[in-house]
Design a protein around this motif. Sequence first.
Motif, mmCIF file in Angstrom:
data_model
loop_
_atom_site.group_PDB
_atom_site.id
_atom_site.type_symbol
_atom_site.label_atom_id
_atom_site.label_comp_id
_atom_site.label_asym_id
_atom_site.label_seq_id
_atom_site.Cartn_x
_atom_site.Cartn_y
_atom_site.Cartn_z
ATOM 1 N N ASN A 100 1.005 -1.371 -0.226
ATOM 2 C CA ASN A 100 0.643 0.595 -0.116
ATOM 3 C C ASN A 100 0.667 1.020 -0.088
ATOM 4 O O ASN A 100 0.035 2.388 0.613
ATOM 5 N N PHE A 101 1.811 0.968 -0.660
ATOM 6 C CA PHE A 101 2.698 2.225 -0.657
ATOM 7 C C PHE A 101 3.107 3.270 -1.643
ATOM 8 O O PHE A 101 2.580 2.154 -2.680
ATOM 9 N N TRP A 102 2.602 4.257 -1.582
ATOM 10 C CA TRP A 102 2.065 4.937 -2.550
ATOM 11 C C TRP A 102 2.630 6.471 -2.411
ATOM 12 O O TRP A 102 3.057 6.959 -1.204
ATOM 13 N N GLY A 103 3.089 7.112 -3.700
ATOM 14 C CA GLY A 103 3.943 8.456 -3.801
ATOM 15 C C GLY A 103 2.871 10.209 -3.459
ATOM 16 O O GLY A 103 1.658 9.423 -3.228
ATOM 17 N N GLN A 104 3.304 10.965 -3.275
ATOM 18 C CA GLN A 104 2.234 11.620 -2.796
ATOM 19 C C GLN A 104 1.854 12.703 -4.410
ATOM 20 O O GLN A 104 0.968 13.041 -4.166
ATOM 21 N N GLY A 105 2.558 12.304 -5.245
ATOM 22 C CA GLY A 105 2.752 12.661 -6.848
ATOM 23 C C GLY A 105 3.526 13.859 -6.740
ATOM 24 O O GLY A 105 3.388 14.981 -6.540
ATOM 25 N N THR A 106 3.699 13.595 -8.532
ATOM 26 C CA THR A 106 4.189 14.720 -9.235
ATOM 27 C C THR A 106 3.259 15.805 -10.375
ATOM 28 O O THR A 106 2.791 14.879 -11.394
ATOM 29 N N GLN A 107 2.694 16.931 -10.178
ATOM 30 C CA GLN A 107 1.757 17.011 -11.856
ATOM 31 C C GLN A 107 3.198 17.579 -12.437
ATOM 32 O O GLN A 107 4.076 18.332 -12.657
ATOM 33 N N VAL A 108 3.079 17.335 -13.272
ATOM 34 C CA VAL A 108 2.699 17.259 -14.974
ATOM 35 C C VAL A 108 1.499 17.772 -15.642
ATOM 36 O O VAL A 108 0.970 17.138 -15.884
#
Length: 112
Positions: A100-108
Motif C-alpha cells: 500500500n506504498f504510494w508517493g504523494q504525486g508530481t504534477q505534469v
Amino acid sequence: QVQLVESGGDLVQPGGSLTLSCAASRMRGIYSMAWYRQAPGKERELVAVISIDGFTVIEDFVKGRFTVSRDNDKKMVYLQMNDLKPEDTAVYYCHALTTNFWGQGTQVTVSS
C-alpha cells in the motif's frame, strides 16, 4: 515508515520531454514498481510497470513515448516521457506493487 517520493513534474509544451523520478526510502525488500496517473475528473490509471529484474509493461496509450527504468542500488524508479501531449496532463504517482506504498504525486502539465 516507507516513503516514495516523486519528483520531476513540470509545465512543458506539447512535444516536450520530462523524466520523473521516484525515490524509495526505508523500504525493506525490492518490489515491482508502477507508475500511475490521475487527470482532473478522471480515475487513476496505470501507465507502466517494471519488475524487479527490469521487465517492463507500458500501457498502449503511451507506448512508444514513455519508458520506465529502475536502479535497484539507488532505490530509484524513473519514467521517461517523450513527445508529451496535452492529454498526458495529470498527477503522476509511483507505487510499489503488492503493497500500500504510494508517493504523494508530481504534477505534469502539458500546455502551450
